[in-house]
Design a protein around this motif. Structure first.
Motif, PDB file in Angstrom:
ATOM      1  N   ASN A   1      18.097  -9.125 -17.332  1.00 12.91           N
ATOM      2  CA  ASN A   1      17.855  -7.847 -17.903  1.00 12.91           C
ATOM      3  C   ASN A   1      17.117  -6.925 -16.809  1.00 12.91           C
ATOM      4  O   ASN A   1      16.424  -6.111 -17.115  1.00 12.91           O
TER       5      ASN A   1
ATOM      6  N   ASN B   1      18.655   1.097 -18.377  1.00 10.39           N
ATOM      7  CA  ASN B   1      19.192   1.879 -19.640  1.00 10.39           C
ATOM      8  C   ASN B   1      20.654   2.155 -19.235  1.00 10.39           C
ATOM      9  O   ASN B   1      21.470   1.958 -20.112  1.00 10.39           O
TER      10      ASN B   1
ATOM     11  N   LYS C   1      22.111  -1.168 -20.219  1.00 10.74           N
ATOM     12  CA  LYS C   1      22.026  -1.694 -21.558  1.00 10.74           C
ATOM     13  C   LYS C   1      23.418  -0.666 -22.366  1.00 10.74           C
ATOM     14  O   LYS C   1      23.919  -1.043 -23.382  1.00 10.74           O
TER      15      LYS C   1
END
Length: 792
Positions: free
Chosen positions: A240, A734, A737
């Motif tokens: 991540n 983001n 994501k």
């Protein structure tokens, strides 16, 4: 103790590394505003600053990069806190040799006329930050990550007008050595020098290996100290987290190579840590230091083009000047801007390097008209401009809003003229024409004219204006009233060039007033002047006789390698010129030129003769395709691309009104969004304009958009293609994501991504279907998805 301005050109100055990625490691969540941590987590900022100071950095950036009113409401409070925390870190580290920079990044908006942010509003936004930073005790202003020369100019003016601190500026160039808006090293560095920046350079976007050839270019032309702050290589996704591919030792190796090029300041950007900076400093600190050497180069620039005075003669187009031109006078009085723009485009195509702009008529508001015409002309052509006016108010307004470094015509040897014009040249940094006349009038002898030139040089020095930025006009007077006029003008040019090593200019066609067949005299006089060392010729480039003389001279003087320019001009049928006549200009040409009014007018005329879809297929799409190809190949740049798109937009609007309802179906529907936490929507907005002009229905969700909102729109509207944009490293997580959520809940959708912090490898790592390097890349992929029924 030396000042920072003195130190940066006498010893190594080391900058800190990334702040955003360091904050991420400390818990900054995706989408959070990093600058608000000045108020919420001050202890973490002090810890990071101290780590960079302990690594050996001389300059640490306060956490103020995005602390402008486009992003935060309490600008003064956030900036003050950011500066105070950095100063506290310096004090606690007992570093007497360290400085705190007010860090200023871009607004994230595109300036008018291409975008919706007014130039003076941009200046005001940056000025608010500067005033707050100065009051809080900043030691310098660092303007960084600038991708648009116009926004960079706004920031530089804001800094210089609101403080006396050192002002450094760095740009984000791509691997083609260009800014997002098309600027080159040669166009932006001279502009920054003219605006009195104290150091220039490059940061972000690339690693040191990719920056190295760009740095070579900067060092070759810059007379200012050079700063280089690369990323720690190229980004990649690890779980991540976003990580960068260079180790500390690898980064230091490449930075040593860059240091050897003759730069003065080095540091890091995205992905670099205190450990990275420490290793770099240890590697470089004992390397030989080279102060920057002043360059005797004179540049006149626009946002993307640069013309160097000196290496070979420069053609300045004279057609935008109402003197003796009835049609142009009418256009100025009636504000027929498209006619004037067509004159600019004609001259550019004919071979002009710089365009003279004179709008002086007694019955018009010259300051207002000059400002308007500078903006209008710069929206359709990348040619640098010569601002030609005797009105000081008009000159100042034009210099202020000009995008680049212009030429000014003119100043003369009268004390009143020099005291009026030179302060403006000093502030805005233009190249200025000096006329060889003074209070006694125009001398009849060349030697007297040369003495006036010396007086102009001397007075300019008092204002800090070097002689290289003055081009002396030897004054071509008509031979019909004075038989010696040509001889004196040529002798003046010869003496200025040979004895003073100065640059020269002539309004060539003045020599033949009152005579028949003027082109005969003009073309021969041009050839004679060029052999005497004429640097700049103000001529009509549409005159074949004049351009034949010019191109022949270049070929004969070995200034046209392999006679390439001569052969291109005369070895085949010349390119068709744009003209004012709607009979001669096609709709395709109007769109390519970005002439909005003309495109709309021609569309309405064609609609009386042809089917709407036939016009789209035969005129609009081919025009956009040609502009797109030229943009992708580096022939055209962003402002020209957008103006062509705006012209096409007006044409499409007229066509849609005539289309049958069943023909108004879009090629496809696309969702665009700047990801959560990112307020920079320049790239997304450009993509939107191009996609709409290619017939796509675009749902623009805006900026700072949550992943859930994007997914919901895709599902509810049954969307097949999504475009995601991010400029900031801290918000790329983001993007990843959002992509993950789209794959889970809308697996049918294709996803294209773009932004300065991305590259094809990184896009693949976050599982995007396509990386679009620019707006045209997005259009090409959309066509692939919708027209060919396939993605990548």
């Amino acid at each position: 103790m030396k000042t920072l301005k003195e130190r940066i050109n006498t010893e190594w100055i080391f900058f800190d590394g990334a702040l955003g990625t360091m904050l991420q490691k400390k818990g900054l969540a995706a989408g959070q505003c990093p600058e608000m941590w000045n108020l919420d987590h001050p202890e973490i900022l002090i810890e990071i600053h101290k780590a960079y100071l302990e690594a050996g950095a001389h300059i640490i950036n306060a956490n103020t990069f995005g602390a402008n009113r486009c992003k935060v409401e309490n600008v003064k409070e956030v900036v003050t806190a950011g500066i105070s925390l950095a100063k506290q870190a310096v004090q606690e580290s007992h570093r007497q040799d360290a400085y705190v920079a007010l860090d200023i990044g871009p607004t994230g908006k595109l300036l008018a006329p291409m975008g919706d942010l007014d130039f003076e509003e941009a200046v005001s936004i940056f000025a608010e930050m500067v005033r707050a930073g100065v009051k809080a005790g900043a030691d310098l202003v660092l303007i960084e990550t600038m991708s648009d020369s116009y926004e960079a100019k706004a920031a530089l003016l804001a800094a210089k007008e609101n403080c006396d601190l050192p002002v450094f500026i760095t740009f984000i160039f791509d691997e083609n050595h260009r800014l997002l808006s098309g600027g080159s090293v040669q166009s932006v560095i001279p502009m920054c020098e003219g605006l009195k920046a104290d150091a220039v350079g490059i940061n972000c976007g690339l690693g040191p290996a990719q920056m190295l050839p760009i740095v070579k270019e900067i060092v070759q032309i810059s007379s200012l100290p050079v700063i280089v702050n690369p990323n720690a290589g190229l980004p990649r996704q690890l779980g991540n987290q976003t990580v960068y591919d260079l180790s500390d030792d690898e980064f230091a190796f490449w930075m040593k190579e860059i240091a050897a090029l003759g730069v003065q300041g080095v540091g890091g950007c995205c992905g670099t840590t205190p450990s990275t900076i420490k290793t770099m400093i240890q590697t470089i600190r004992n390397c030989p230091f080279q102060p920057i050497a002043p360059k005797k180069m004179t540049w006149v620039t626009s946002y993307s083009q640069a013309v160097q005075i000196g290496p070979k003669p420069v053609v300045i187009g004279e057609r935008i000047n109402p003197t003796g031109k009835k049609r142009l006078k009418e256009a100025l009085r009636n504000q027929e801007y498209e006619y004037i723009l067509s004159q600019a485009l004609e001259q550019e195509i004919a071979g002009a390097h710089i365009l003279d702009v004179n709008v002086g008529l007694p019955e018009i508001d010259e300051p207002s008209m000059m400002k308007e015409m500078i903006c209008q002309i710069q929206s359709v052509t990348a040619c640098p401009l010569q601002i030609d006016t005797g009105n000081i108010e008009a000159l100042e307004q034009a210099l202020r809003i000009y995008n680049g470094r212009p030429m000014v015509n003119s100043v003369n040897g009268k004390l009143e003229s020099m005291e009026s014009v030179f302060p403006l040249i000093q502030k805005y940094g233009a190249v200025v024409v000096g006329l060889c006349l003074d209070e006694e009038g125009i001398p009849e002898q060349a030697e007297q004219r040369v003495e006036i030139a010396k007086k102009i040089y001397h007075k300019a020095e008092e204002y800090g204006i070097p002689s290289k930025d003055i081009v002396i006009d030897g004054l071509a007077m008509t031979i019909s009233s004075s038989s010696q006029a040509g001889v004196v003008a040529l002798e003046t040019i010869d003496q200025i060039s040979r004895e003073l090593n100065g640059y020269t200019i002539l309004g060539v066609s003045n020599i033949s007033f009152g005579l028949p067949q003027r082109e005969i005299i003009n073309s021969h006089f041009l050839s004679m002047a060029l052999t005497k060392g004429l640097s700049c010729a103000i001529i009509n480039p549409n005159s074949e006789d004049m351009m034949k003389s010019y191109r022949s001279y270049l070929a004969l003087q070995a200034l046209d390698p392999q006679c390439k320019g001569y052969i291109e001009a005369y070895g085949s049928v010349p390119t068709q010129k744009f003209t004012d006549s709607s009979e001669n200009m096609t709709l395709k040409q109007a769109i390519q030129a970005g002439l909005k009014g003309r495109a709309e007018q021609l569309t309405l005329e064609l609609l009386n003769q042809k089917d709407p879809l036939e016009i789209v297929d035969a005129e609009l799409i081919p025009a956009l395709d040609q502009v797109g190809k030229e943009y992708e190949s580096g022939i055209l740049f962003l402002p020209q691309l957008l103006m062509s798109a705006e012209a096409a937009k007006l044409s499409f609007s007229a066509i849609k009104e005539k289309m049958p309802q069943d023909n108004k179906v879009a090629k496809g529907r696309i969702v665009l969004a700047t990801v959560q936490g990112d307020i920079h929507d320049i790239g997304k907005n450009i993509v939107k304009v191009l996609l709409e002009n290619y017939g796509y229905d675009v749902i623009d969700l805006g900026k700072d958009v949550a992943p859930e909102q994007i997914v919901s729109c895709v599902k509810n509207e049954n969307i097949s293609l999504v475009g995601l944009s991010a400029l900031m490293t801290t918000t790329v997580v983001n993007m990843e994501k959002t992509i993950r959520l789209l794959h889970e809940q809308a697996p049918h959708v294709k996803i294209m991504v773009g932004g300065a912090v991305l590259n094809p490898e990184y896009a693949k790592m976050i599982h995007a279907d396509h990386y679009a390097p620019d707006a045209m890349g997005s259009v090409r992929y959309a066509d692939q998805v919708f027209l060919k029924g396939q993605g990548e």
